[in-house]
Design an enzyme around this catalytic site. Structure first.
Site, PDB file in Angstrom:
ATOM      1  N   GLU A  34       2.732  80.259   5.739  1.00  0.00           N
ATOM      2  CA  GLU A  34       3.256  79.617   4.524  1.00  0.00           C
ATOM      3  C   GLU A  34       2.272  79.892   3.386  1.00  0.00           C
ATOM      4  O   GLU A  34       1.072  79.677   3.533  1.00  0.00           O
ATOM      5  CB  GLU A  34       3.447  78.113   4.763  1.00  0.00           C
ATOM      6  N   GLY A 270      21.353  77.441 -11.058  1.00  0.00           N
ATOM      7  CA  GLY A 270      21.521  78.065  -9.752  1.00  0.00           C
ATOM      8  C   GLY A 270      20.192  78.579  -9.228  1.00  0.00           C
ATOM      9  O   GLY A 270      19.172  78.511  -9.914  1.00  0.00           O
ATOM     10  N   ARG A 271      20.220  79.041  -7.984  1.00  0.00           N
ATOM     11  CA  ARG A 271      18.989  79.489  -7.328  1.00  0.00           C
ATOM     12  C   ARG A 271      19.199  80.865  -6.722  1.00  0.00           C
ATOM     13  O   ARG A 271      20.298  81.205  -6.311  1.00  0.00           O
ATOM     14  CB  ARG A 271      18.556  78.465  -6.268  1.00  0.00           C
ATOM     15  N   ALA A 319      18.961  71.682   2.653  1.00  0.00           N
ATOM     16  CA  ALA A 319      17.868  71.552   3.612  1.00  0.00           C
ATOM     17  C   ALA A 319      18.364  71.406   5.048  1.00  0.00           C
ATOM     18  O   ALA A 319      17.837  72.029   5.972  1.00  0.00           O
ATOM     19  CB  ALA A 319      17.006  70.354   3.231  1.00  0.00           C
ATOM     20  N   HIS A 442      31.396  44.376  10.322  1.00  0.00           N
ATOM     21  CA  HIS A 442      31.778  43.724   9.059  1.00  0.00           C
ATOM     22  C   HIS A 442      30.657  42.836   8.570  1.00  0.00           C
ATOM     23  O   HIS A 442      30.015  42.160   9.375  1.00  0.00           O
ATOM     24  CB  HIS A 442      33.033  42.874   9.285  1.00  0.00           C
TER      25      HIS A 442
END
Ligand code: FAD
Length: 467
Positions: A34, A270-271, A319, A442
């Site tokens: 990462e 947008g992406r 996700a 309920h």
């Protein structure tokens, strides 16, 4: 840093980190690289910070709009403290996941992975060292980034992308949001509740075009009540400085200019996939026309050794879709032959919330069904009334022949939670009587699902059986 690994996962967002954990659970030696922050867009710059701020601003809004309940309050909102709290939520989650990955024996590398071939990658580590890592399989989970609109450079304050909008603790008096999709509308609602005068500039003729109009109507109506000015049919073109801020200049369909004064603009149009960080050609990978990596249902790309999951592999760019795809890819690599889920719910955390899973009535008709539709308004829900939150409805779409639930849609309180039961109904192949006969506790909002099923059967107890 090992010289070889069975599975290389590139990207530590919800697609990548979950794939890595599943791969290790299945006995595969796994390395996760990462380059920025474990948790990816979702945890660091997307779902989590936005929902933290949305929840906080909802609380403030509710408490200042509860006179009907006899509550008169003037809360003091400390904006820097609020944003600092949001950061602690993000840090808790991302730190927890980094620990989890280590404890589960995923080899975690802080760096950038770039393909060198179909079975090897160059890892440029954060400490400056560069190493080659051979892999048997790679899972590409590099995510997406906001699309930059010509004329609106993200680097230049006061033009912000969604990430910057969630990071700054400056609340502009006047804000233009370019783009009325789900990210644009979540941010618009949040900033309106923080006190900004918000204008949404949208090219199409409505907000949230991915959803059927009747699901969007309550959101648009309440946005207007919150003071959000939605301007449609306008393409944002550029921005200019003015004496007291900036103006966003947009063009209408006749080519005429309209401008909107503001102090800052968020661009959320947008992406696009992040593929430029990995050297796709070296691995023999060729993105599709729209730039996303094409895969089969198990996430396998055209290159046998490489899988792609999450936003980089295209819609649904959510996700939980990334997570599910990550699990499936890891299982496929381990030889498990997983069956991917057939449907993915979508949620928008606007006010009211919207959630949707499976087919809409129109989609069911287009697919050749004669749909059976059930409907229940929250205005008839005891729990919604006790919460003072009665906007919206639950809608079920089923096959007219078999009663099998094809879709479920909610606008209203806790739509994001209610869609769980609807997803189980669609994915599990349940039919309308299953939902009607299920005992819903309920007073809860979930009763609206049972009532909607009864409505589809013409047996509604608490409504007149009309839609
Ligand atoms: C404002 C906002 C709100 C959102 N809200 C929601 C929501 O409420 N619900 C929802 O479901 N979705 C939401 N999303 C979408 C969600 O964030 C994405 O769908 C999700 O993060 C995609 O996960 P991913 O793993 O595919 O990619 P990402 O989360 O984008 O992670 C990709 C990671 O890959 C890393 N990377 C890239 N290239 C390399 C490389 N060469 N080497 C090493 N690392 C690399 C990046 O640094 C990044 O950390 C939101 C998004 C935004 C922007």
């Amino acid at each position: 840093m090992p010289a070889e690994t069975e599975v290389l996962v590139v990207g530590g967002g919800p697609g990548g980190y979950v794939a890595a954990i599943r791969a290790v659970q299945l006995g595969l030696d796994t390395t996760l690289v990462e380059r920025e922050g474990i948790g990816g867009t979702c945890l660091n710059h997307g779902c989590i910070p936005s929902k933290a701020l949305i929840t906080a601003t909802d609380q403030v809004h509710e408490i200042t709009h509860s006179e009907e309940m006899g509550i008169y309050a003037e809360p003091y909102l400390d904006i820097p403290e609020l944003f600092a709290w949001k950061d602690t939520v993000v840090d808790d989650l991302t730190g927890g996941i980094a620990n989890l990955l280590r404890r589960k024996s995923v080899t975690l590398v802080d760096g950038t992975a770039t393909f060198a071939s179909e079975t090897s990658a160059t890892i440029s580590q954060a400490d400056g060292e560069t190493v080659t890592l051979d892999f048997e399989h790679a899972i590409l989970a590099t995510g997406s980034r906001p699309i930059e609109l010509p004329g609106f450079n993200f680097g230049s304050d006061p033009i912000l992308d969604s990430r910057q909008a969630l990071a700054t603790d400056r609340v502009p008096d006047r804000l233009v949001v370019v783009g009325g999709g789900y990210i644009g509308m979540e941010l618009s609602t949040m900033f309106a509740k923080l006190g900004s005068a918000v204008t949404v500039v949208e090219m199409l003729d409505d907000i949230m075009p991915a959803f059927p109009a009747h699901l969007v109507d309550p959101v648009r109506e309440h946005a207007t009540e919150l003071g959000i000015d939605c301007q449609f049919g306008l393409a944002a073109d550029h921005w200019e400085e003015t004496a007291d801020g900036i103006e966003v200049v947009a063009e209408n369909q006749s080519g005429e200019s309209e401008s909107f004064d503001c102090d800052a603009a968020v661009v959320a149009v947008g992406r696009e996939p992040v593929t430029d960080t990995v050297n796709l050609p070296a691995a023999g990978l060729d993105p599709g026309e729209n730039g996303f990596i094409e895969t089969d249902d198990q996430g396998q790309t055209d290159v046998d050794s490489i899988f792609a999951v999450g936003d980089v592999a295209g819609e649904p760019m959510l996700a939980h879709a990334a997570t599910s795809e990550g699990v499936v890819a890891a299982e496929q690599i381990a030889g498990e032959e997983p069956t991917p889920p057939s449907t993915t719910p979508a949620i928008v955390f606007t006010d009211p919330e919207v959630s949707s899973v499976g087919l809409s009535e129109r989609e069911a008709e287009d697919a050749g069904y004669d749909p059976l539709v059930g409907h229940f308004p929250f205005s008839a829900s005891g729990r919604a009334l006790t919460a003072g939150d009665t906007a919206g409805f639950v809608e079920l779409v089923a096959s007219g022949d078999t009663g099998r639930v094809l879709g479920g849609h909610v606008v209203g309180p806790e739509a994001s939670e209610l869609v769980g039961e609807l997803t189980l109904a669609v994915e599990g192949g349940h039919d309308i009587p299953d939902l009607a006969e299920l005992v819903h506790p309920h007073p809860t909002l979930s009763e609206a699902i049972g009532e909607s099923a009864e409505n589809a059967l013409g047996q509604a107890i608490n409504t007149t059986n009309k839609r």
